[in-house]
Design an enzyme around this catalytic site. Structure first.
Site, short mmCIF file in Angstrom:
data_model
loop_
_atom_site.label_atom_id
_atom_site.label_comp_id
_atom_site.label_asym_id
_atom_site.label_seq_id
_atom_site.Cartn_x
_atom_site.Cartn_y
_atom_site.Cartn_z
N MET A 1 -4.37 -6.29 -6.99
CA MET A 1 -4.12 -7.26 -7.76
C MET A 1 -4.62 -8.39 -8.46
SD MET A 1 -0.64 -6.05 -8.03
CE MET A 1 -0.03 -7.60 -9.03
N GLY B 1 0.77 -1.22 -0.28
CA GLY B 1 -0.07 0.03 0.41
C GLY B 1 1.05 1.24 0.22
N SER B 2 2.18 1.12 -0.33
CA SER B 2 2.48 2.34 -0.82
C SER B 2 2.09 3.18 -1.56
CB SER B 2 4.15 1.87 -0.91
OG SER B 2 4.46 1.67 -2.50
N ASN B 3 1.48 3.06 -2.68
CA ASN B 3 0.50 3.95 -3.34
C ASN B 3 -0.80 4.75 -2.37
OD1 ASN B 3 1.81 5.11 -6.60
ND2 ASN B 3 1.85 2.48 -5.80
N ALA C 1 8.38 7.19 -8.82
CA ALA C 1 7.80 8.37 -9.72
C ALA C 1 6.29 8.00 -9.59
CB ALA C 1 8.09 8.08 -10.87
N ASP D 1 -5.55 -3.15 -18.11
CA ASP D 1 -4.92 -1.81 -18.48
C ASP D 1 -4.82 -1.05 -19.78
OD1 ASP D 1 -3.12 -2.80 -15.99
OD2 ASP D 1 -2.53 -4.23 -17.05
N ASN E 1 -5.95 2.90 -12.26
CA ASN E 1 -5.76 2.63 -11.56
C ASN E 1 -4.19 2.45 -11.87
OD1 ASN E 1 -4.24 -0.12 -11.19
ND2 ASN E 1 -4.33 -0.63 -12.96
N GLU F 1 -13.16 -2.75 -19.43
CA GLU F 1 -13.28 -4.33 -19.38
C GLU F 1 -11.58 -4.90 -19.95
OE1 GLU F 1 -15.54 -1.95 -20.18
OE2 GLU F 1 -17.52 -2.97 -18.84
#
Ligand code: GAR
Length: 186
Positions: free
Chosen positions: A86, A12-14, A169, A141, A103, A138
């Site tokens: 994930m 959970g660093s983001n 970053a 990425d 995302n 859907e």
């Protein structure tokens, strides 16, 4: 749209960088996880944030997503930020939250969708890796890219050393893009 849920599966660093940068631009209404033992959940609880966790194992994906959807609506969430989440969201779930899920992905999309992005960038001899924030559709990425940050690949970089620099970053990029997105969609 300002009430944001952050979905995590791991450290959970983001999520931490999104929480640290919230500052009125958006409000973190819920931190949710498909992994009840995700390290980031403990941190979120310690910050006094509302948390929710449920494993889809045993109950199946439709029941898991129905419960997640209910938790998000109960929390009055307008925007969902995936941050190291994930698990693939179903087409039904994406349709219910169409255009409201973001995302962060550790590559310069459209290059290297999916996993092992840094290893693939190094293997290809790319000059740069990086990260992208995109709208979730859907297609894995595959949604519109809202922001990217490039990171030079140095001689001797391994997937781990590159990942560590890209992560720095990511922590700068995601809060900025989320704040802009919320401002534009409110
Ligand atoms: C981040 O590098 C994120 O971009 C990546 O997982 C890491 C999660 O770290 N996400 C994906 O690979 C999504 N497919 P964090 O839990 O410390 O934020």
């Amino acid at each position: 749209r300002k009430r944001v849920a952050i979905l995590i599966s791991g450290r959970g660093s983001n999520m931490m960088s999104l929480v640290a940068a919230a500052d009125g631009a958006y409000e973190v209404a819920l931190v949710a996880s498909d992994k009840p033992d995700a390290a980031g959940l403990g941190w979120a609880k310690a910050q006094g944030l509302a948390t929710w966790a449920l494993s889809p194992k045993g109950i199946g994906k439709p029941a898991y997503e129905a419960a997640l959807d209910a938790a998000l609506r109960d929390a009055g969430v307008g925007t969902i930020a995936l941050a190291g989440y994930m698990r693939l969201l179903s087409d039904d779930f994406v349709a219910r939250w169409r255009g409201r899920i973001l995302n962060i992905h550790p590559s310069l999309l459209p290059k290297y969708k999916g996993l092992d992005t840094h290893a693939r960038a190094i293997e290809a001899g790319d000059s740069h890796g990086g990260c992208s924030v995109h709208v979730v559709t859907e297609e894995l990425d595959g949604g519109a890219v809202l922001g990217q940050a490039e990171v030079a690949i140095e001689p001797g970089d391994t997937p781990e050393t590159l990942a560590a620099r890209v992560l720095v970053a990511e922590h700068r990029l995601y809060p900025r893009v989320l704040a802009d997105f919320v401002a534009q969609t409110s």
